[in-house]
Design a protein around this motif. Structure first.
Motif, mmCIF file in Angstrom:
data_model
loop_
_atom_site.group_PDB
_atom_site.id
_atom_site.type_symbol
_atom_site.label_atom_id
_atom_site.label_comp_id
_atom_site.label_asym_id
_atom_site.label_seq_id
_atom_site.Cartn_x
_atom_site.Cartn_y
_atom_site.Cartn_z
ATOM 1 N N THR C 25 0.770 -1.146 0.072
ATOM 2 C CA THR C 25 0.031 -0.354 -0.056
ATOM 3 C C THR C 25 0.761 1.096 -0.120
ATOM 4 O O THR C 25 0.654 2.038 -0.881
ATOM 5 C CB THR C 25 -0.849 0.099 1.348
ATOM 6 O OG1 THR C 25 -1.515 -1.168 1.307
ATOM 7 C CG2 THR C 25 -1.895 1.229 1.229
ATOM 8 N N VAL C 26 2.082 1.336 1.027
ATOM 9 C CA VAL C 26 2.668 2.382 0.893
ATOM 10 C C VAL C 26 3.606 2.691 -0.242
ATOM 11 O O VAL C 26 3.451 3.840 -0.827
ATOM 12 C CB VAL C 26 3.642 1.956 1.958
ATOM 13 C CG1 VAL C 26 4.789 3.279 2.009
ATOM 14 C CG2 VAL C 26 2.959 2.519 3.316
ATOM 15 N N GLY C 27 3.995 1.400 -0.777
ATOM 16 C CA GLY C 27 4.939 1.783 -2.001
ATOM 17 C C GLY C 27 3.890 2.177 -3.199
ATOM 18 O O GLY C 27 4.235 2.963 -4.097
ATOM 19 N N PHE C 28 2.534 1.709 -3.331
ATOM 20 C CA PHE C 28 1.766 1.927 -4.451
ATOM 21 C C PHE C 28 1.264 3.536 -4.156
ATOM 22 O O PHE C 28 1.294 4.418 -5.248
ATOM 23 C CB PHE C 28 0.515 1.158 -4.427
ATOM 24 C CG PHE C 28 -0.303 1.177 -5.494
ATOM 25 C CD1 PHE C 28 0.067 0.876 -6.761
ATOM 26 C CD2 PHE C 28 -1.711 1.777 -5.328
ATOM 27 C CE1 PHE C 28 -0.494 0.908 -7.931
ATOM 28 C CE2 PHE C 28 -2.616 1.762 -6.616
ATOM 29 C CZ PHE C 28 -1.899 1.477 -7.676
ATOM 30 N N LEU C 29 0.948 3.961 -3.152
ATOM 31 C CA LEU C 29 0.344 5.297 -2.896
ATOM 32 C C LEU C 29 1.434 6.286 -3.166
ATOM 33 O O LEU C 29 1.239 7.136 -4.035
ATOM 34 C CB LEU C 29 0.010 5.570 -1.383
ATOM 35 C CG LEU C 29 -1.626 4.775 -1.044
ATOM 36 C CD1 LEU C 29 -1.859 5.119 0.458
ATOM 37 C CD2 LEU C 29 -2.409 5.243 -1.999
ATOM 38 N N PHE C 30 2.699 6.317 -2.436
ATOM 39 C CA PHE C 30 3.787 7.038 -2.799
ATOM 40 C C PHE C 30 4.344 7.059 -4.158
ATOM 41 O O PHE C 30 4.725 7.813 -4.678
ATOM 42 C CB PHE C 30 4.888 7.024 -1.636
ATOM 43 C CG PHE C 30 4.345 7.456 -0.330
ATOM 44 C CD1 PHE C 30 4.266 8.976 -0.092
ATOM 45 C CD2 PHE C 30 4.209 6.567 0.726
ATOM 46 C CE1 PHE C 30 3.626 9.240 1.155
ATOM 47 C CE2 PHE C 30 3.932 7.194 2.161
ATOM 48 C CZ PHE C 30 3.874 8.667 2.254
ATOM 49 N N GLY C 31 4.389 5.743 -4.686
ATOM 50 C CA GLY C 31 4.810 5.443 -5.832
ATOM 51 C C GLY C 31 3.837 6.042 -6.828
ATOM 52 O O GLY C 31 4.167 6.425 -7.939
ATOM 53 N N GLY C 32 2.641 6.177 -6.674
ATOM 54 C CA GLY C 32 1.616 6.797 -7.312
ATOM 55 C C GLY C 32 1.994 8.318 -7.351
ATOM 56 O O GLY C 32 1.854 9.027 -8.481
ATOM 57 N N LEU C 33 2.211 8.927 -6.361
ATOM 58 C CA LEU C 33 2.562 10.359 -6.591
ATOM 59 C C LEU C 33 3.772 10.496 -7.305
ATOM 60 O O LEU C 33 3.887 11.334 -8.128
ATOM 61 C CB LEU C 33 2.727 10.752 -5.015
ATOM 62 C CG LEU C 33 1.390 10.963 -4.096
ATOM 63 C CD1 LEU C 33 1.965 11.542 -2.700
ATOM 64 C CD2 LEU C 33 0.468 12.019 -4.699
ATOM 65 N N GLY C 34 4.887 9.679 -6.906
ATOM 66 C CA GLY C 34 5.892 9.866 -7.664
ATOM 67 C C GLY C 34 5.761 9.630 -9.184
ATOM 68 O O GLY C 34 6.516 10.054 -9.995
ATOM 69 N N GLY C 35 4.950 8.368 -9.344
ATOM 70 C CA GLY C 35 4.750 8.122 -10.760
ATOM 71 C C GLY C 35 4.088 9.348 -11.712
ATOM 72 O O GLY C 35 4.456 9.504 -12.887
ATOM 73 N N LEU C 36 3.044 10.042 -11.056
ATOM 74 C CA LEU C 36 2.425 11.170 -11.662
ATOM 75 C C LEU C 36 3.604 12.286 -11.902
ATOM 76 O O LEU C 36 3.504 12.773 -13.282
ATOM 77 C CB LEU C 36 1.136 11.574 -10.673
ATOM 78 C CG LEU C 36 0.608 12.648 -11.158
ATOM 79 C CD1 LEU C 36 -0.157 12.348 -12.485
ATOM 80 C CD2 LEU C 36 -0.284 13.398 -10.261
ATOM 81 N N ALA C 37 4.401 12.311 -11.018
ATOM 82 C CA ALA C 37 5.404 13.483 -11.112
ATOM 83 C C ALA C 37 6.334 13.063 -12.383
ATOM 84 O O ALA C 37 6.586 13.827 -13.391
ATOM 85 C CB ALA C 37 6.518 13.645 -9.995
#
Lengths: 222, 280, 218
Positions: C25-37
């Protein structure tokens, strides 16, 4: 604490590292044909549209795709001996990589085969081609051409996945690195270098696949 | 208009890129403590222990670290007046963990050997065991050379790895696993025919298979375990040595030994060749 | 110390499962933010940023996740900011997810016909507004199936944290097989738990894909 980077340990062991690269390539290049063979065989079976075998292939794909590779390889290596099958680490790694890759390649190839329109197959029948010929020339080859990019990036992913085989002591780059780390204690420098080597290998493989594509899948087909 | 838009775009992208990094930095703390004062100020001492090597360091029924090393760690934290935080780790990764400051010290069943003393600072010993070769009863092994044709499993970088690698020709089939659990599994499943082990492996095997087919073949050496810290941490080292003397004198260490190993505390050596107990 | 498989052991497996879920979950959420960037950088039209994002993606897609874990995990320690293993491992997965999601979403953003961007520009709609209300909503829809596919990969990928000693589901399995001496059974159970988590997600992803893609008539 200022950590002093020291790459001398890496430089001193460049031979081992190079050998590790070769072993990784060997392992993955052996697993790739296994993958492709299983996937093509599965395509053939799927063409029969027979319920039980279709279900079996579907189940295999789902199980492999929804469990971690680490668990799969442990299962093969530590689990199978209890039913009397003892596999060498390298053999276990190739089989595990081959099966794992096959599950993904079957899905990719299936999409390609489904994209071959019914009309082409009918055209093949009208030309009097035998079913095996139709499968080979009308279904498989165009399908392979369509999915080639997806399939080859899957192969590169397979090469990267082979690093996990280090946990059952298969001889490949990550395992070589881990052994060097145990001797030199320079964990960061060694893993950093190894990551770079993987990057180079995946770049090289993608170039190689592009070359193969130019040679064997150029259009019009020869 | 164009340049304004352009700038905003840069800022949006930039912020978005930095955001996750910022979050990471917020939750981080200072690295492994240099002095006792720092540990006391933090109120927590971080101790690296193994989590798959009963009875030294393992997870009990409720998933909490337990074992000889953990008990010694608790004693140590109590005397220091801080809370102990145990970080479970593997044999292969333990040195990297203390060197990169993930933990303040290791009570990770780490044998005191000269190769390691070049990298970490040991204290005087707090425990001891024998390093042995374990194989099936039927296997004829009287000297290490007899094992040259066998598949041998060891923990990578462990004391057994060092001893066996040194004693056998380069062509020997030595398989180096990440941790003890993999090695033991490899032996039980027949993936390897002999393993580098210690006397406590035998204890565990006997417990689960009272009539098991494995036996101790060779004793490589008596291994002494010390607490390992990053080199150069003088006051921490001195303090730990004093503490070990204290719990030995008070009988507390002997009680821990009795509880887990069920044997009297061995006579610890006062010096080991190539392994200084104090910061030089 | 040596036990059979009982309720206590299943409780351990449950705890391990929770760690696996938390890490994913943590990897996916923060990775989602990072991925958007990363995706925005990759498509922003500024050469330098695009190159930077492309290199970031290439590095993380061209190296094994296992090595990324090693490097981030030990590398953070060397930066003199030690943190709990749990945060260090999370950061490693965040970086990995940022790169992969960034690449998936780049593809989705670029698949929106260029004409829409041009039309929006002609109407004087500036970048933020254009992304927020025109491009991203459409791209999101297209990207959902591969994003869910990646989530499955990520959940399975967290098993590698076991190798650096993080006690999630896989490592719990290793520990248990070590104190019960029944590897086959334990690995079957561990595999089954992963399957129970991942399979519904895989199916969801495939269902979405089917709904989105035009039906290929046979």
């Amino acid at each position: 604490m200022a950590y002093a980077f020291d790459f001398t340990a890496v430089v001193a062991h460049w031979r081992e590292l190079l050998k590790g690269c070769l072993l990784t390539l060997q392992l993955s290049l052996l697993a790739m044909p296994v993958t492709l063979a299983i996937a093509v065989a599965a395509m053939l079976v799927l063409q029969l549209r027979e319920t039980i075998s279709t279900w079996l292939i579907g189940t295999f794909v789902e199980i492999v795709r929804n469990t971690p590779f680490l668990v799969q390889i442990f299962f093969l290596y530590f689990g199978l001996p209890s039913i009397g099958v003892r596999l060498d680490p390298n053999v276990a790694a190739i089989i595990a990589l081959g099966l794992n890759g096959a599950a993904y390649t079957i899905e990719i190839l299936r999409a390609g085969v489904e994209a071959v329109s019914r009309g082409q197959i009918e055209a093949g029948l009208a030309l009097g081609l035998r079913p095996t010929q139709i499968f080979r020339y009308v279904v498989l080859k165009p399908a392979l051409r369509t999915v080639y990019p997806a399939m080859t990036s899957q192969f590169i992913f397979l090469m990267l996945t082979s690093s996990i085989a280090s946990s059952i002591t298969a001889a490949e780059l990550t395992h070589v690195g881990a052994e060097l780390e145990a001797v030199t204690f320079r964990s960061f420098e060694i893993y950093f270098t190894i990551a770079g080597l993987y990057l180079v290998m995946s770049f090289g493989l993608s170039k190689l696949f592009a070359l193969i594509r130019r040679i064997s899948f150029s259009y019009p087909a020869r | 208009m164009i340049s304004k838009c352009f700038h905003r775009r840069v800022i949006v992208c930039g912020l978005a890129l930095i955001a996750p990094l910022g979050l990471g930095a917020l939750s981080s703390q200072r690295a492994g403590a240099q002095t006792i004062a720092e540990i006391k100020q933090r109120g927590i001492v971080r101790i690296g222990v193994l989590s798959e090597l009963p009875p030294w360091g393992f997870l009990d029924g409720s998933g909490k670290p337990a074992g000889y090393d953990v008990d010694v760690g608790e004693l140590l934290a109590k005397k220091m007046g801080v809370k102990a935080e145990f970080v479970g780790m593997t044999v292969a990764a333990r040195i990297a963990q203390v060197m990169t400051g993930k933990v303040d010290m290791l009570l990770a069943t780490m044998g005191m050997y000269p190769e390691r003393a070049k990298v970490v600072q040991f204290t005087e010993p707090y425990a001891g065991m024998k390093i042995i070769l374990l194989a099936k009863k039927g296997q004829m092994i009287e000297r290490l050379e007899d094992a040259a044709a066998l598949r041998i499993g060891v923990v990578r970088g462990g004391a057994q790895d060092i001893a066996i690698t040194k004693g056998l020709p380069k062509s020997a089939d030595i398989r180096r696993f990440d941790d003890d659990s993999a090695v033991i599994q490899a032996l039980i499943t027949g993936q390897v025919q002999a393993i580098g082990a210690n006397t406590t492996y035998m204890m565990n095997l006997n417990k689960i298979f009272p009539n098991n087919e494995f036996e101790q073949k060779l004793v490589f050496n008596e291994q002494w375990m010390g607490i390992a810290t990053k080199p150069g941490q003088k006051d921490l080292n001195v303090w730990l040595n004093t503490l070990i003397d204290e719990i030995r004198a008070s009988g507390e260490l002997a009680a821990v030994n009795k509880k887990w190993i069920d044997q009297p505390l061995p006579e610890f050596p006062t010096k080991i060749e190539g392994v200084p107990f104090t910061v030089q | 110390m040596i036990t059979s498989l009982g309720p206590a052991q299943f409780h351990l497996l449950l705890v391990g499962t929770l760690w696996t879920l938390a890490l994913s979950t943590v990897g996916f959420l923060f990775g989602g933010l990072g991925g958007l960037a990363v995706a925005l950088c990759r498509t922003c039209g500024l050469m330098a940023l695009e190159r930077f994002a492309a290199a970031f993606i290439e590095i993380f897609r061209g190296t094994p996740l296992l090595l990324q874990l090693f490097i981030v995990y030990y590398g953070i320690g060397l930066l003199n900011i030690s943190m709990s293993p749990w945060i260090a491992v999370s950061i490693a997965f965040t970086f990995h997810a940022s790169a992969v999601l960034g690449e998936i979403w780049r593809g989705s953003i670029e698949s929106i016909p260029r004409g829409q961007t041009e039309a929006a520009k002609a109407l004087g709609i500036h970048y933020c507004f254009r992304m927020r209300y025109i491009i991203l909503p459409q791209a999101l829809k297209i990207s959902l199936p591969p994003t869910i596919g990646f989530l499955v990969q990520l959940i399975k990928g967290t098993s590698l944290a076991a190798i650096i000693g993080f006690t999630e589901l896989s490592r719990t399995g290793t520990l248990l097989s070590n104190i019960t001496y029944r590897p086959l059974l334990i690995y079957a159970i561990v595999g089954l738990i992963y399957f129970i988590i991942c399979w519904p997600l895989s199916r969801l992803g495939r269902a979405m894909e089917r709904r989105l893609s035009p039906v290929i008539s046979q």
